[in-house]
Design a protein around this motif. Structure first.
Motif, PDB file in Angstrom:
ATOM      1  N   UNK A 271       0.832  -1.195   0.000  1.00  0.00           N
ATOM      2  CA  UNK A 271       0.000   0.000   0.000  1.00  0.00           C
ATOM      3  C   UNK A 271       0.866   1.244   0.000  1.00  0.00           C
ATOM      4  N   UNK A 272       0.221   2.398  -0.081  1.00  0.00           N
ATOM      5  CA  UNK A 272       0.922   3.695  -0.076  1.00  0.00           C
ATOM      6  C   UNK A 272       0.583   4.408   1.219  1.00  0.00           C
ATOM      7  N   UNK A 273       1.611   4.783   1.960  1.00  0.00           N
ATOM      8  CA  UNK A 273       1.400   5.445   3.248  1.00  0.00           C
ATOM      9  C   UNK A 273       0.867   6.867   3.021  1.00  0.00           C
ATOM     10  N   UNK A 274      -0.152   7.235   3.812  1.00  0.00           N
ATOM     11  CA  UNK A 274      -0.799   8.549   3.664  1.00  0.00           C
ATOM     12  C   UNK A 274      -0.417   9.517   4.767  1.00  0.00           C
ATOM     13  N   UNK A 275       0.083   8.976   5.893  1.00  0.00           N
ATOM     14  CA  UNK A 275       0.355   9.812   7.064  1.00  0.00           C
ATOM     15  C   UNK A 275      -0.636   9.477   8.173  1.00  0.00           C
ATOM     16  N   UNK A 276      -0.289   9.828   9.393  1.00  0.00           N
ATOM     17  CA  UNK A 276      -1.192   9.596  10.507  1.00  0.00           C
ATOM     18  C   UNK A 276      -1.459   8.126  10.771  1.00  0.00           C
ATOM     19  N   UNK A 277      -0.531   7.264  10.398  1.00  0.00           N
ATOM     20  CA  UNK A 277      -0.719   5.837  10.620  1.00  0.00           C
ATOM     21  C   UNK A 277      -1.649   5.177   9.630  1.00  0.00           C
ATOM     22  N   UNK A 278      -2.044   5.875   8.569  1.00  0.00           N
ATOM     23  CA  UNK A 278      -2.987   5.340   7.578  1.00  0.00           C
ATOM     24  C   UNK A 278      -2.277   5.036   6.252  1.00  0.00           C
ATOM     25  N   UNK A 279      -2.830   4.078   5.517  1.00  0.00           N
ATOM     26  CA  UNK A 279      -2.304   3.771   4.185  1.00  0.00           C
ATOM     27  C   UNK A 279      -3.464   3.397   3.281  1.00  0.00           C
ATOM     28  N   UNK A 280      -3.268   3.609   1.989  1.00  0.00           N
ATOM     29  CA  UNK A 280      -4.289   3.287   1.002  1.00  0.00           C
ATOM     30  C   UNK A 280      -3.822   2.094   0.179  1.00  0.00           C
ATOM     31  N   UNK A 281      -4.747   1.200  -0.150  1.00  0.00           N
ATOM     32  CA  UNK A 281      -4.363  -0.016  -0.866  1.00  0.00           C
ATOM     33  C   UNK A 281      -5.584  -0.624  -1.551  1.00  0.00           C
ATOM     34  N   UNK A 282      -5.297  -1.412  -2.587  1.00  0.00           N
ATOM     35  CA  UNK A 282      -6.358  -2.191  -3.238  1.00  0.00           C
ATOM     36  C   UNK A 282      -6.489  -3.466  -2.419  1.00  0.00           C
ATOM     37  N   UNK A 283      -7.501  -3.516  -1.591  1.00  0.00           N
ATOM     38  CA  UNK A 283      -7.582  -4.546  -0.558  1.00  0.00           C
ATOM     39  C   UNK A 283      -7.935  -5.936  -1.081  1.00  0.00           C
ATOM     40  N   UNK A 284      -9.166  -6.094  -1.555  1.00  0.00           N
ATOM     41  CA  UNK A 284      -9.622  -7.392  -2.050  1.00  0.00           C
ATOM     42  C   UNK A 284     -10.863  -7.176  -2.913  1.00  0.00           C
ATOM     43  N   UNK A 285     -11.332  -8.213  -3.618  1.00  0.00           N
ATOM     44  CA  UNK A 285     -12.486  -8.034  -4.525  1.00  0.00           C
ATOM     45  C   UNK A 285     -13.724  -7.477  -3.842  1.00  0.00           C
ATOM     46  N   UNK A 286     -13.891  -7.751  -2.550  1.00  0.00           N
ATOM     47  CA  UNK A 286     -15.099  -7.287  -1.877  1.00  0.00           C
ATOM     48  C   UNK A 286     -15.032  -5.839  -1.437  1.00  0.00           C
ATOM     49  N   UNK A 287     -13.849  -5.281  -1.278  1.00  0.00           N
ATOM     50  CA  UNK A 287     -13.715  -3.920  -0.743  1.00  0.00           C
ATOM     51  C   UNK A 287     -13.037  -2.944  -1.688  1.00  0.00           C
ATOM     52  N   UNK A 288     -12.250  -3.415  -2.637  1.00  0.00           N
ATOM     53  CA  UNK A 288     -11.601  -2.521  -3.584  1.00  0.00           C
ATOM     54  C   UNK A 288     -10.546  -1.655  -2.918  1.00  0.00           C
ATOM     55  N   UNK A 289     -10.338  -0.457  -3.486  1.00  0.00           N
ATOM     56  CA  UNK A 289      -9.325   0.454  -2.946  1.00  0.00           C
ATOM     57  C   UNK A 289      -9.886   1.140  -1.714  1.00  0.00           C
ATOM     58  N   UNK A 290      -9.171   1.029  -0.598  1.00  0.00           N
ATOM     59  CA  UNK A 290      -9.656   1.612   0.645  1.00  0.00           C
ATOM     60  C   UNK A 290      -8.483   2.097   1.492  1.00  0.00           C
ATOM     61  N   UNK A 291      -8.804   2.783   2.572  1.00  0.00           N
ATOM     62  CA  UNK A 291      -7.799   3.268   3.512  1.00  0.00           C
ATOM     63  C   UNK A 291      -7.867   2.412   4.775  1.00  0.00           C
ATOM     64  N   UNK A 292      -6.692   1.967   5.252  1.00  0.00           N
ATOM     65  CA  UNK A 292      -6.618   1.166   6.471  1.00  0.00           C
ATOM     66  C   UNK A 292      -5.594   1.779   7.420  1.00  0.00           C
ATOM     67  N   UNK A 293      -5.575   1.260   8.630  1.00  0.00           N
ATOM     68  CA  UNK A 293      -4.663   1.773   9.657  1.00  0.00           C
ATOM     69  C   UNK A 293      -3.573   0.754   9.976  1.00  0.00           C
ATOM     70  N   UNK A 294      -2.350   1.247  10.119  1.00  0.00           N
ATOM     71  CA  UNK A 294      -1.262   0.373  10.549  1.00  0.00           C
ATOM     72  C   UNK A 294      -1.500  -0.145  11.959  1.00  0.00           C
ATOM     73  N   UNK A 295      -2.366   0.538  12.710  1.00  0.00           N
ATOM     74  CA  UNK A 295      -2.660   0.126  14.080  1.00  0.00           C
ATOM     75  C   UNK A 295      -3.580  -1.079  14.127  1.00  0.00           C
ATOM     76  N   UNK A 296      -4.193  -1.411  13.002  1.00  0.00           N
ATOM     77  CA  UNK A 296      -5.054  -2.587  12.932  1.00  0.00           C
ATOM     78  C   UNK A 296      -4.211  -3.823  13.233  1.00  0.00           C
ATOM     79  N   UNK A 297      -4.627  -4.647  14.186  1.00  0.00           N
ATOM     80  CA  UNK A 297      -3.833  -5.812  14.591  1.00  0.00           C
ATOM     81  C   UNK A 297      -3.557  -6.749  13.421  1.00  0.00           C
ATOM     82  N   UNK A 298      -4.491  -6.813  12.476  1.00  0.00           N
ATOM     83  CA  UNK A 298      -4.293  -7.679  11.316  1.00  0.00           C
ATOM     84  C   UNK A 298      -3.035  -7.265  10.549  1.00  0.00           C
ATOM     85  N   UNK A 299      -2.902  -5.967  10.307  1.00  0.00           N
ATOM     86  CA  UNK A 299      -1.763  -5.491   9.536  1.00  0.00           C
ATOM     87  C   UNK A 299      -0.492  -5.430  10.380  1.00  0.00           C
TER      88      UNK A 299
END
Length: 428
Positions: free
Chosen positions: A86-114
């Motif tokens: 993904x591409x880092x946006x700042x503030x702990x957030x990044x944008x990425x093409x996630x998966x077929x169900x969600x498409x391009x979205x913004x996620x947080x590095x603080x998310x335990x999954x990531x």
């Protein structure tokens, strides 16, 4: 020079775009396709796949990320290496093409999954950005403290995740708000620190913290390993190359250790010859054995060539051993051999006699020829070693049936015949 903020801003424009496997246009993106497209719009050409994109640029720790940096994750545990970017946006957030169900979205590095799947950040050449004023604040702060604390010792969250003992320590450090000094002191007191050498610790950290650099180092070591094998005349399997490369990168093997390892794989090639350094050593051993009149087996030559390459012996020691054997085989010449003379040189008068009397090339006769060897190893009446004198040896050679067929024998027979006739007064 492209601004990281502009790259991040352009990426935001494709928020909500559908996910398409292999997609690299606004009509549909996959994760690496989005990255390649956005960077391409700013004149920066990146490799197409995530696995290759992580090889670009310099490693960036989570607490040093800036807008426009790339962030990589290992989301497929069945395969090694990064598979999401993904591409880092700042503030702990990044944008990425996630998966077929969600498409391009913004996620947080603080998310335990990531956080659990974090592999590294990379700063691409040709991109500039100001430090992220929102880093480690707001939403991202509580979880990114773990990343930040790991980085105080030059490690990454991903590395700590790979070491259960250290990960438990990291969680204690976060909950107890340990100072960096206390955290580092506890690491040095861990079993992991004590049981691994400095080079092993560095390799393990690099493997998880900067996988691209680690991969490059290992590949360079493999190339060096194969080159060293060719130079030594060794034949290394892929498994042996990998072990040698790991020894060089993980354990810091020095030249002596590398040579010892490579030497174990020296084997005869086609037509039972040795290549590289081993081949040169083998030829030197054969030459030395020939000069000293010592017979050596192929296996003996192979073993000694291995030992020289491995650093377990030297040519000087092999030469001394052959000279000692020579003195034992030719006791009549022992003192001369010990003084530095070669038995082949000492036997030269006998070799020349055989060549002359039997009419054969001198190169076909050596100390190994039965008549020569027997003449050199005789004993006198007192049982002491004493070589046959040349007159007796010449007569011995002439007793060989082959001598009668030579021109020398025929000339001598004619000469004797003339002398007999002369003595009878029949010829002048």
């Amino acid at each position: 020079m492209a601004r990281g903020e502009d790259i991040a801003s352009l990426a935001r424009q494709y928020l909500g775009s559908q996910y398409v496997w292999g997609g690299e246009s606004p009509g549909g993106f996959d994760c690496s396709g989005l990255v390649a497209y956005v960077y391409g719009k700013h004149g920066i050409q990146l490799p197409r796949t995530t696995y290759n994109q992580i090889m670009v640029g310099a490693s960036v720790s989570p607490d040093k990320l800036r807008p426009g940096d790339l962030v990589f994750f290992d989301t497929d545990r069945t395969k090694k290496g990064p598979d999401h970017v993904g591409i880092y946006l700042g503030g702990g957030k990044f944008i990425h093409a996630s998966n077929p169900g969600q498409g391009v979205k913004i996620s947080s590095l603080a998310d335990s999954y990531y956080m659990d799947r974090w592999m590294g950040g990379r700063r691409v050449p040709g991109v500039s950005a100001s430090p992220d004023p929102n880093a480690l604040t707001g939403e991202a702060a509580p979880q990114l403290d773990a990343h930040e604390l790991a980085e105080t010792y030059g490690m990454s969250y991903a590395f700590f995740k790979s070491q259960p003992e250290l990960f438990k320590m990291l969680k204690s450090a976060v909950s107890g708000q340990w100072t960096p000094d206390k955290f580092q002191a506890e690491i040095k007191n861990s079993s992991w620190w004590k049981k691994n050498s400095e080079t092993v610790r560095q390799a393990q950290v690099l493997q998880k913290t900067d996988p691209a650099t680690y991969k490059a180092q290992m590949e360079a070591a493999r190339v060096a390993a194969r080159k060293l094998a060719v130079q030594a005349g060794a034949m290394l399997s892929d498994k042996a190359v990998e072990k040698l490369a790991k020894g060089m990168v993980w354990f810091g093997w020095q030249d002596a250790q590398i040579q010892n390892y490579v030497g174990q794989y020296i084997k005869f090639q086609d037509h039972e010859v040795l290549g590289g350094m081993a081949g040169q050593v083998a030829q030197a051993i054969k030459n030395e054995a020939y000069k000293n009149g010592v017979a050596v087996t192929k296996q003996s030559v192979l073993n000694n060539a291995q030992y020289v390459v491995r650093g377990l012996t030297t040519m000087e020691k092999i030469q001394a051993s052959l000279r000692e054997q020579s003195a034992g085989l030719y006791p009549a010449f022992a003192e001369q051999i010990k003084a530095g003379a070669d038995i082949q040189d000492l036997a030269q008068p006998y070799i020349q006699t055989v060549a002359t009397e039997l009419g054969v090339p001198e190169t076909d006769v050596s100390v190994f020829s039965p008549k020569v060897k027997a003449a050199l190893n005789r004993a006198n009446a007192q049982g002491q070693p004493e070589a046959m004198n040349l007159n007796d040896f010449t007569q011995l050679v002439r007793n060989d049936p082959a001598w009668r067929k030579t021109q020398s024998a025929q000339d001598k027979t004619m000469a004797v015949g003339r002398q007999v006739l002369a003595d009878m007064g029949l010829v002048h």
